[in-house]
Design a protein around this motif. Structure first.
Motif, PDB file in Angstrom:
ATOM      1  N   GLY A  83      20.707  -7.614  75.943  1.00  0.00           N
ATOM      2  CA  GLY A  83      21.046  -6.782  75.007  1.00  0.00           C
ATOM      3  C   GLY A  83      20.091  -6.628  73.923  1.00  0.00           C
ATOM      4  N   VAL A  84      18.529  -7.253  73.922  1.00  0.00           N
ATOM      5  CA  VAL A  84      17.657  -6.804  73.242  1.00  0.00           C
ATOM      6  C   VAL A  84      17.018  -5.409  73.676  1.00  0.00           C
ATOM      7  CG1 VAL A  84      15.383  -7.398  72.645  1.00  0.00           C
ATOM      8  CG2 VAL A  84      16.864  -9.030  72.763  1.00  0.00           C
ATOM      9  N   ALA A  85      17.128  -5.257  74.941  1.00  0.00           N
ATOM     10  CA  ALA A  85      16.699  -3.826  75.635  1.00  0.00           C
ATOM     11  C   ALA A  85      17.491  -2.754  75.231  1.00  0.00           C
ATOM     12  CB  ALA A  85      16.302  -4.268  77.373  1.00  0.00           C
ATOM     13  N   LYS A  86      18.941  -3.021  75.332  1.00  0.00           N
ATOM     14  CA  LYS A  86      19.824  -1.980  74.847  1.00  0.00           C
ATOM     15  C   LYS A  86      19.691  -1.611  73.682  1.00  0.00           C
ATOM     16  CE  LYS A  86      23.525  -2.912  78.295  1.00  0.00           C
ATOM     17  NZ  LYS A  86      24.900  -3.541  78.435  1.00  0.00           N
ATOM     18  N   ARG A 101      13.806  -0.317  80.969  1.00  0.00           N
ATOM     19  CA  ARG A 101      13.656  -1.518  80.604  1.00  0.00           C
ATOM     20  C   ARG A 101      14.900  -2.225  80.592  1.00  0.00           C
ATOM     21  NH1 ARG A 101      11.437  -1.041  76.039  1.00  0.00           N
ATOM     22  NH2 ARG A 101       9.226  -1.389  76.584  1.00  0.00           N
ATOM     23  N   VAL A 102      16.150  -1.594  80.502  1.00  0.00           N
ATOM     24  CA  VAL A 102      17.448  -2.356  80.586  1.00  0.00           C
ATOM     25  C   VAL A 102      17.669  -2.480  82.048  1.00  0.00           C
ATOM     26  CG1 VAL A 102      19.932  -1.827  80.201  1.00  0.00           C
ATOM     27  CG2 VAL A 102      18.287  -1.301  78.423  1.00  0.00           C
ATOM     28  N   LEU A 139      16.295  -8.333  86.627  1.00  0.00           N
ATOM     29  CA  LEU A 139      15.761  -9.886  86.650  1.00  0.00           C
ATOM     30  C   LEU A 139      16.854 -11.096  86.089  1.00  0.00           C
ATOM     31  CD1 LEU A 139      12.499  -9.042  84.228  1.00  0.00           C
ATOM     32  CD2 LEU A 139      12.852  -9.679  86.782  1.00  0.00           C
ATOM     33  N   ALA A 140      17.875 -10.399  85.276  1.00  0.00           N
ATOM     34  CA  ALA A 140      19.126 -11.571  85.290  1.00  0.00           C
ATOM     35  C   ALA A 140      19.656 -11.875  86.199  1.00  0.00           C
ATOM     36  CB  ALA A 140      20.142 -10.999  83.950  1.00  0.00           C
TER      37      ALA A 140
END
Length: 212
Positions: free
Chosen positions: A69-72, A122-123, A129-130
């Protein structure tokens, strides 16, 4: 040496339970535990959440999802349009044209815009990674489940195993008495007595391992 090993193990147990170093209170002997062992009728699976390794994997998975969410949010440029009021043309495209008033701001905005591709990658990375964290969480949970299952099998079979080892020890003790009587009566050589002693020692040694 044994005293040192006991101290090290006690301190390790105190650290594991969040206590100060010190002597750990002893419970009943293992033989008594085997006789008094009563397992609950059912054990809820959510008890595994209390294991530190499972909780660590769960939180790592949640953190990995949150990073997506941060990357988005970082994909899109962030600037305050009102900050340019009176100093730039109404057309937002003017923000990218160098001038005495908008040059510094244009550099910042255009930097955010052209970083869109980098943030998009990055997303994708954080999603991967998730996924990895999710698989690790599943593996940790299944490993914990297997360890609990193995422990339950050990507990269920320990009493019968110890009873068999104790019965074997009693039988070899009787075997030794009979062998000594046969030897004293002159029916057998002393080799039979030695064999009986060896069998008794082996049985007692096996039972002592179970007592640990």
């Amino acid at each position: 040496q044994i005293i040192r090993e006991i101290t090290y193990l006690e301190n390790a147990l105190q650290l594991l339970t969040g206590q100060m170093p010190g002597v750990v209170k002893r419970g009943p002997e293992n033989s008594g535990l085997a006789e008094n062992l009563v397992l609950p009728a059912s054990i809820p699976a959510n008890l595994l959440e209390n294991r530190p390794d499972v909780k660590k994997a769960e939180l790592a998975y949640k953190a990995a999802v949150d990073r997506i969410g941060v990357a988005k949010a970082m994909q899109y440029p962030s600037f305050n349009i009102l900050a340019f009021a009176g100093y730039a043309q109404p057309d937002l495209m003017e923000l990218f044209r160098p001038s005495s008033f908008t040059k510094g701001a244009a550099a910042t905005v255009s930097g955010n815009v052209f970083a869109f591709g980098k943030n998009r990658r990055r997303v994708v990375l954080y999603k991967s990674l998730a996924n990895e964290a999710e698989l690790q969480f599943r593996k940790t949970f299944l490993t914990a489940l297997i360890e609990v299952e193995n422990a339950l099998v050990q507990l269920n079979t320990y009493k019968a195993e110890w009873a068999a080892a104790d019965k074997q020890t009693l039988a070899t003790q009787q075997y030794l008495k009979l062998s000594q009587a046969r030897y004293e009566a002159g029916y057998v050589s002393y080799l039979e007595v030695l064999d009986a002693e060896r069998s008794l020692f082996s049985a007692e040694l096996n039972r002592s391992y179970l007592d640990q």
